[in-house]
Design a protein around this motif. Structure first.
Motif, PDB file in Angstrom:
ATOM      1  N   HIS A  47       0.500  -1.051   0.055  1.00 58.68           N
ATOM      2  CA  HIS A  47      -0.091  -0.311  -0.087  1.00 58.68           C
ATOM      3  C   HIS A  47       0.899   1.293   0.418  1.00 58.68           C
ATOM      4  CE1 HIS A  47      -3.114  -3.924   0.601  1.00 58.68           C
ATOM      5  NE2 HIS A  47      -3.777  -2.570   0.667  1.00 58.68           N
ATOM      6  N   ARG A  51       0.966   1.341  -5.314  1.00 56.50           N
ATOM      7  CA  ARG A  51      -0.497   1.745  -5.051  1.00 56.50           C
ATOM      8  C   ARG A  51      -1.009   3.216  -6.355  1.00 56.50           C
ATOM      9  NH1 ARG A  51      -4.338  -1.663  -4.720  1.00 56.50           N
ATOM     10  NH2 ARG A  51      -3.338  -2.753  -3.122  1.00 56.50           N
ATOM     11  N   HIS A 119     -11.635   3.543  -1.815  1.00 53.57           N
ATOM     12  CA  HIS A 119     -10.891   3.179  -1.064  1.00 53.57           C
ATOM     13  C   HIS A 119      -9.187   2.110  -1.481  1.00 53.57           C
ATOM     14  CE1 HIS A 119      -9.715   2.460   3.130  1.00 53.57           C
ATOM     15  NE2 HIS A 119      -9.910   3.001   3.185  1.00 53.57           N
ATOM     16  N   PHE A 120      -8.054   2.389  -0.921  1.00 57.87           N
ATOM     17  CA  PHE A 120      -6.944   1.822  -2.053  1.00 57.87           C
ATOM     18  C   PHE A 120      -6.205   1.951  -1.115  1.00 57.87           C
ATOM     19  CE2 PHE A 120      -4.222   5.379  -2.114  1.00 57.87           C
ATOM     20  CZ  PHE A 120      -5.024   6.848  -1.151  1.00 57.87           C
ATOM     21  N   SER A 143     -14.123  -4.488  -0.557  1.00 57.62           N
ATOM     22  CA  SER A 143     -13.429  -4.003  -1.272  1.00 57.62           C
ATOM     23  C   SER A 143     -14.023  -4.630  -2.649  1.00 57.62           C
ATOM     24  CB  SER A 143     -11.825  -4.665  -0.929  1.00 57.62           C
ATOM     25  OG  SER A 143     -11.880  -5.976  -1.641  1.00 57.62           O
ATOM     26  N   THR A 159     -11.375  -8.775  -0.155  1.00 57.51           N
ATOM     27  CA  THR A 159     -10.444  -8.997   0.812  1.00 57.51           C
ATOM     28  C   THR A 159     -10.532  -8.019   2.276  1.00 57.51           C
ATOM     29  OG1 THR A 159      -9.179  -7.213  -0.010  1.00 57.51           O
ATOM     30  CG2 THR A 159      -8.537  -9.500  -0.782  1.00 57.51           C
ATOM     31  N   ALA A 184      -3.051 -10.180   1.145  1.00 61.72           N
ATOM     32  CA  ALA A 184      -3.998  -8.538   0.745  1.00 61.72           C
ATOM     33  C   ALA A 184      -3.673  -8.478  -0.670  1.00 61.72           C
ATOM     34  CB  ALA A 184      -3.326  -6.862   1.268  1.00 61.72           C
ATOM     35  N   ARG A 185      -4.262  -8.319  -1.572  1.00 63.05           N
ATOM     36  CA  ARG A 185      -4.712  -8.438  -3.192  1.00 63.05           C
ATOM     37  C   ARG A 185      -3.200  -8.027  -3.858  1.00 63.05           C
ATOM     38  NH1 ARG A 185      -7.339 -11.403  -7.015  1.00 63.05           N
ATOM     39  NH2 ARG A 185      -7.515 -10.142  -8.791  1.00 63.05           N
ATOM     40  N   GLY A 186      -2.546  -6.611  -3.272  1.00 62.38           N
ATOM     41  CA  GLY A 186      -1.493  -5.840  -3.794  1.00 62.38           C
ATOM     42  C   GLY A 186      -0.611  -7.687  -3.276  1.00 62.38           C
ATOM     43  N   LEU A 263      -8.785   0.766  -8.520  1.00 59.33           N
ATOM     44  CA  LEU A 263      -9.735   0.191  -7.562  1.00 59.33           C
ATOM     45  C   LEU A 263     -11.236   0.123  -6.661  1.00 59.33           C
ATOM     46  CD1 LEU A 263      -6.936  -0.138  -4.958  1.00 59.33           C
ATOM     47  CD2 LEU A 263      -6.083   1.492  -6.986  1.00 59.33           C
TER      48      LEU A 263
HETATM   49  O1  PYC Z   1      -4.657  -5.146  -1.111  1.00 58.79           O
HETATM   50  O2  PYC Z   1      -6.640  -6.321  -1.293  1.00 58.79           O
HETATM   51  C1  PYC Z   1      -6.203  -5.051  -1.180  1.00 58.79           C
HETATM   52  C2  PYC Z   1      -6.872  -4.105  -1.586  1.00 58.79           C
HETATM   53  C3  PYC Z   1      -7.601  -3.959  -2.433  1.00 58.79           C
HETATM   54  C4  PYC Z   1      -7.736  -2.584  -2.259  1.00 58.79           C
HETATM   55  C5  PYC Z   1      -7.112  -2.150  -1.553  1.00 58.79           C
HETATM   56  N1  PYC Z   1      -6.254  -2.867  -1.171  1.00 58.79           N
END
Ligand code: PYC
Ligand code: NDP
Length: 340
Positions: A47, A51, A119-120, A143, A159, A184-186, A263
């Motif tokens: 994050h 991002r 929201h990111f 998310s 997530t 996390a998806r990231g 996002l």
């Molecule tokens: O890392 O899962 C993630 C995510 C989704 C939106 C912001 N972060």
């Protein structure tokens, strides 16, 4: 790999300029930049600077309004609302947080509802804004649908992060901030970029079979942490911070976006508690009890959540934030690329 270290303010200004260059208003650009720079400072790579490219894609896709002016709706009760007007969440949170804190002190507990935001970020910057004011805080948001419910095979849940913070006198607060997916998806995207396999148990492929291939995982479904337990918490977040606040669930957020490469837009629920209003012994008794508990954990040699992050922050405050040459070059490229 060689690296550069830069002060927080320098990184924050570099990021802010990237967003100003693509037409973001100063309030949105500044709030977004501060949150991303905090992520990088605290070594939360999923994050941090990583991002920015996704946020620019989201602006380019017309799915976020980087010029929006959030609107506060406060009727004086325990629920305060901020309509982010399709903008990013940090500016909306910065508008609502002081009112949330004041109301929590008046009533003991208060809720901030943010609607219609992209929201990111990690949730701990919001939680620490509350613990810095002597409040306990709990934040959560959906998310987009990339996680299969426990026992299922297809993406439906997000997530869905949840974070909690407790203020500690003269110490860093107690804070945990977790995705309700295994990761996390990231993190999956960072594994793909680095050509690294995923650990077992993180994801299913498009056929619903376990996979360690990040590409297959991105096409398939991530898994909740702790099987049915994480799944239940993720569902609670969909209900409280989606259905209850009249905003998108993760499924609806993905339908609106049409892609996981940008996002998501949805809402967020943030609760603030004034500890002194709950205990007959007041704040001192609550703090003393908490210190006994937290001290007991540390006495066992166990680490508290956020200790890694606070250590990274201390290093960055002393010597600057480390950025690899590739990340530094990326900041230049993103500054110059605009919305093309
Ligand atoms: O890392 O899962 C993630 C995510 C989704 C939106 C912001 N972060
Ligand atoms: P991690 O699993 O890395 O960490 C989760 C929490 O557990 C952190 O507070 C971490 O502290 C703590 N922790 C990790 N290891 C230990 C340990 N051994 N002992 C004690 N505590 C530990 O993070 P996640 O992958 O679950 O989530 C990463 C981030 O992604 C979160 O900040 C979350 O808000 C964000 N996110 C945001 C989303 C959004 O929609 N905006 C969606 C999903 C995630 P520490 O940091 O010190 O390691």
């Amino acid at each position: 790999m060689s690296s550069t270290t830069i002060p927080f303010e320098t990184l924050s200004q570099r990021i802010e300029q990237i967003f100003l260059n693509v037409g973001a208003c100063p309030a949105q650009a500044g709030a977004v930049a501060r949150v991303i720079a905090k992520g990088e400072r605290d070594d939360c790579k999923s994050h941090g600077v990583y991002r920015i490219a996704g946020l620019l894609r989201t602006i380019r896709a017309g799915k976020v309004d980087a010029t929006s002016d959030p609107v506060l709706d406060d009727a004086g009760g325990g629920v305060i609302r901020v309509d982010a007007q399709g903008g990013f969440s940090p500016a909306a949170f910065e508008l609502g947080a002081p009112v949330l804190a004041e109301r929590a002190r008046d009533l003991g507990v208060a809720a901030l509802v943010i609607n219609d935001c992209t929201h990111f970020s990690a949730l701990w910057p919001e939680i620490e804004a509350l613990t810095d004011m002597g409040l306990a805080g709990l934040a959560m948001c959906p998310s987009y649908a990339v996680v299969a419910p426990a026992g299922g095979t297809a993406p439906l849940l997000g997530t869905n992060p949840i974070a909690f913070g407790w203020p500690r006198p003269d110490r860093d607060p107690f804070v945990f901030d977790i995705a309700t997916s295994v990761a996390a998806r990231g993190e999956i995207e960072l594994h793909r970029q680095q050509g690294k396999p995923l650990p077992q148990g993180w994801a299913l492929d498009a056929e619903g079979q376990p996979t360690t291939d990040p590409e297959a995982a991105l096409d398939g479904a991530m898994l909740p942490f702790g099987a049915h337990k994480g799944s239940a918490i993720a569902i609670m977040i969909e209900l409280l911070a989606g259905s209850m606040i009249g905003d998108r669930t993760s499924r609806e957020a993905l339908d609106y976006l049409g892609s996981t490469t940008i996002l998501p837009n949805h809402g967020e629920l943030i609760l603030a508690f004034a500890p002194e209003r709950f205990s007959a012994g007041g704040a001192a008794a609550a703090m003393a009890s908490a210190e006994t508990l937290l001290g007991g954990i540390e006495d066992q040699g166990a680490r508290l959540p956020s200790q890694r992050r606070f250590a990274a922050r201390a290093r960055a405050q002393a010597g600057g934030i480390p950025l690899s040459d590739a990340e530094w070059a990326d900041l230049d490229r993103l500054r110059d690329v605009g919305l093309d």
